[in-house]
Scaffold this active site. Structure first.
Site, PDB file in Angstrom:
ATOM      1  N   ARG A 193      84.733 -46.309  41.123  1.00  0.00           N
ATOM      2  CA  ARG A 193      85.643 -45.741  40.123  1.00  0.00           C
ATOM      3  C   ARG A 193      86.172 -46.868  39.241  1.00  0.00           C
ATOM      4  NH1 ARG A 193      89.772 -41.796  43.446  1.00  0.00           N
ATOM      5  NH2 ARG A 193      90.405 -43.708  44.495  1.00  0.00           N
ATOM      6  N   ASP A 269     101.222 -40.027  46.941  1.00  0.00           N
ATOM      7  CA  ASP A 269     100.208 -41.096  47.014  1.00  0.00           C
ATOM      8  C   ASP A 269      99.014 -40.767  46.123  1.00  0.00           C
ATOM      9  OD1 ASP A 269     100.105 -39.082  49.187  1.00  0.00           O
ATOM     10  OD2 ASP A 269      98.138 -39.943  49.576  1.00  0.00           O
ATOM     11  N   ASP A 279      92.310 -39.195  42.381  1.00  0.00           N
ATOM     12  CA  ASP A 279      91.954 -38.682  43.708  1.00  0.00           C
ATOM     13  C   ASP A 279      91.535 -37.215  43.683  1.00  0.00           C
ATOM     14  OD1 ASP A 279      92.399 -41.191  44.579  1.00  0.00           O
ATOM     15  OD2 ASP A 279      93.877 -40.678  46.101  1.00  0.00           O
TER      16      ASP A 279
HETATM   17  P1  AMP Z   1      93.936 -38.230  50.218  1.00  0.00           P
HETATM   18  O1  AMP Z   1      94.923 -37.121  50.371  1.00  0.00           O
HETATM   19  O2  AMP Z   1      92.500 -37.848  50.383  1.00  0.00           O
HETATM   20  O3  AMP Z   1      94.146 -38.939  48.925  1.00  0.00           O
HETATM   21  O4  AMP Z   1      94.170 -39.266  51.408  1.00  0.00           O
HETATM   22  C1  AMP Z   1      95.408 -39.512  52.015  1.00  0.00           C
HETATM   23  C2  AMP Z   1      95.352 -40.768  52.845  1.00  0.00           C
HETATM   24  O5  AMP Z   1      94.338 -40.663  53.856  1.00  0.00           O
HETATM   25  C3  AMP Z   1      95.040 -42.036  52.066  1.00  0.00           C
HETATM   26  O6  AMP Z   1      95.749 -43.089  52.676  1.00  0.00           O
HETATM   27  C4  AMP Z   1      93.555 -42.187  52.275  1.00  0.00           C
HETATM   28  O7  AMP Z   1      93.115 -43.515  52.123  1.00  0.00           O
HETATM   29  C5  AMP Z   1      93.409 -41.731  53.716  1.00  0.00           C
HETATM   30  N1  AMP Z   1      92.062 -41.238  54.003  1.00  0.00           N
HETATM   31  C6  AMP Z   1      91.473 -40.104  53.570  1.00  0.00           C
HETATM   32  N2  AMP Z   1      90.219 -39.995  54.045  1.00  0.00           N
HETATM   33  C7  AMP Z   1      89.990 -41.092  54.809  1.00  0.00           C
HETATM   34  C8  AMP Z   1      88.886 -41.574  55.575  1.00  0.00           C
HETATM   35  N3  AMP Z   1      87.754 -40.901  55.672  1.00  0.00           N
HETATM   36  N4  AMP Z   1      89.042 -42.745  56.218  1.00  0.00           N
HETATM   37  C9  AMP Z   1      90.182 -43.454  56.138  1.00  0.00           C
HETATM   38  N5  AMP Z   1      91.258 -43.049  55.454  1.00  0.00           N
HETATM   39  C10 AMP Z   1      91.173 -41.888  54.790  1.00  0.00           C
HETATM   40 MG    MG Z   2      94.582 -40.212  47.899  1.00  0.00          MG
END
Ligand code: AMP
Ligand code: MG
Length: 519
Positions: A193, A269, A279
């Site tokens: 990205r 976040d 995201d």
């Molecule tokens: P998101 O809601 O997908 O933006 O993710 C929320 C949090 O979970 C962020 O800190 C992401 O980095 C973490 N996260 C989501 N998917 C994964 C994954 N497969 N492995 C590690 N961290 C993840």
């Molecule tokens: Mg995120």
């Protein structure tokens, strides 16, 4: 060969995590952790963004070279460059979640372009100290969704982070798509990205929660220096920073409402301090107009992130950012005022967006109720949001309401009962009377409306079709949809078959109307 010349701008500015090993932990010593992407077994380029490649003046030979593939798959980090995961927290579904951070995203550094700083970032590049219990990887399915959607949004003129390249990794990644105990292996991918910055509200929140005013100030100073430089010498610069973030966020959400985009997981976040859509996870696009619709199954109990609630949630998220910035600003009344003004600004912005969608160039007090009634009619009559507005451009003031009614027939998902038919006709009658008060020629009106009412958006089922083909090794649909979405406002007769309502089969299908955070 003109290659990407990365720099250590973020990591050179801030203190980083003092621990260098890669294991999950709370990071309190720095704003980022140094971490190398995992080596992928057999990376393969699926698609790259030819617009950005040309903006960055990269040679085609470089983009097709092993060097570029190694860079965007994370297999080689440029010499002398510190790759890093950012430390941030966030409010998830309305609750403080503590430290989150880049759990599967790794920044490769920054480049300086004629348009200013840009950060290159890999999603799905492997575990980091912020991975908590998750694996750090991304699957092909969700990476295709993000590639296509971020580019669709860009070409729709909605502020967004962008996709640079999509690579399959050759790795298998275990996912439980619907969180029902049926986990299975899926193809892994990395999405490269690009955005000026991936700093989120949560980057500020984490240091406020830890009462670390020094890091908080440093982050605000960096944000101003690189992203809001005109504020640098202002007396109340941190307050102005908050005000500008508020305005950009407000304008971004108004654009979401214009095109019928539902983010699906507006946690703090996932809110950019540059007012960019960031995201792309369980997002969705309105087919039939329904303000209560959320594409995210995780969100179903409260529907917090439903289409119609996005402005209120943006405002709530800004309140969390205001709380985080308070130690630097110490002026509760001023912050409160900015949050309150968000409401007024959004209402004005939304009205002007809707007037443009309706092709109204003049502004009359009754337009507010015309819009309100239309929202009710679209909902009750189960009308397709994109198709309805696109066809509305063909209506002119000389038509009868019945003629106008037949023109918009393709936007209907079902036959209308008499009471609903009457509501629709009544609205069209008001609209036709209103059009008579416009002085602009109908051809001009149509062409102006076509600049705000897209013909093509990334309906959920389209992404799903591209995903299903890609999972069996056929990437042609990704290319086709990408090409089409580069010109969403143009007629593009060759793609007319995509100007269609959601097909019946996609109504309740996983991936089309039901998505989870499992990406
Ligand atoms: P998101 O809601 O997908 O933006 O993710 C929320 C949090 O979970 C962020 O800190 C992401 O980095 C973490 N996260 C989501 N998917 C994964 C994954 N497969 N492995 C590690 N961290 C993840
Ligand atoms: Mg995120």
């Amino acid at each position: 060969m003109n290659s990407l010349q990365l720099k250590n701008i973020f990591t050179g500015y801030f203190p980083g995590d003092t621990i260098k090993d890669n294991y999950p932990r709370q990071v309190i010593s720095g704003l980022y952790s140094e971490v190398a992407p995992k080596t992928m077994s057999s990376p393969e380029m699926i698609i790259y963004n030819d617009d950005i490649i040309s903006d960055l003046q990269l040679d085609e030979s470089y983009v097709k070279s092993k060097d570029f593939l190694n860079l965007v798959s994370g297999n080689v980090v440029q010499k002398g460059i510190v790759s890093y995961a950012m430390n941030y927290g966030g409010h998830q579904f309305g609750h403080w979640a503590g430290q989150l951070g880049d759990g599967r995203a790794i920044n490769l550094g920054e480049i300086m372009t004629d348009q200013g700083i840009q950060t290159i970032h890999l999603k799905g590049a492997g575990p980091t100290p912020y991975s908590r219990t998750a694996d750090g990887f991304a699957v092909l399915r969700s990476s295709i969704r993000e590639f296509l959607c971020s580019e669709a949004m860009y070409h729709l003129h909605v502020p967004t982070t962008r996709a640079l390249a999509l690579v399959s990794t050759g790795e298998q990644v275990l996912r439980d798509v619907m969180y029902d105990g049926n986990a299975d292996y899926e193809k892994g991918a990395v999405l490269a990205r690009i955005a000026p910055s991936f700093i989120r509200f949560g980057n500020f929140e984490i240091w406020a929660s830890r009462r670390n005013d020094e890091f908080l100030k440093s982050l605000a100073d960096y944000t101003i220096e690189y992203h809001y430089p005109h504020l640098k010498d202002k007396p109340a610069k941190y307050l102005s920073l908050f005000e500008e973030i508020t305005n950009k966020t407000c304008d971004m959400v108004a654009e979401w409402q214009r095109v019928g985009f539902v983010h699906g997981v507006m946690n703090t976040d996932n809110m950019s301090v540059l007012g960019l859509t960031i995201d792309y996870g369980p997002y969705g696009w309105l087919d039939n107009y329904d303000p209560n619709w959320t594409p995210n199954t995780t969100d179903l109990p409260g529907r917090r992130y439903r289409f119609g609630n996005q402005p209120v949630i943006a405002q709530w998220n800004l309140l969390q950012l205001a709380n985080a910035l308070y130690p630097l600003i110490q002026d509760k009344d001023a912050l409160k005022q900015i949050i309150e003004d968000f409401g007024t600004r959004f209402t004005e912005k939304y009205q002007s967006v809707m007037r443009a969608k309706l092709g109204l160039f003049s502004q009359l007090p009754a337009d507010v109720s015309l819009v309100k009634r239309l929202e009710q009619v679209m909902f009750i009559c189960n009308m397709d949001y994109t198709i309805f507005f696109r066809l509305l451009g063909d209506i002119n003031a000389e038509m009868t309401s019945q003629e106008a009614r037949s023109l918009i027939e393709p936007a209907l998902y079902n036959e209308l009962i008499d009471a609903h038919e009457d509501l629709l006709i009544a609205w069209l009658e008001t609209y036709l009377i209103r059009l008579k008060q416009e002085t602009v020629a109908s051809q001009v009106r149509k062409s102006e409306m076509s600049k705000v009412n897209p013909k093509y958006v990334l309906r959920n089922y389209m992404a799903q079709l591209a995903i299903e083909a890609a999972e069996s090794g056929d990437y042609s649909l990704i290319h086709e949809i990408y090409t089409m979405l580069k010109h969403p406002y143009d007629e593009q007769h060759e793609f007319h078959y995509w100007f269609a309502k959601r097909p019946e089969w996609a109504m309740n299908k996983v991936g089309c109307s039901m998505l989870s955070c499992s990406s």
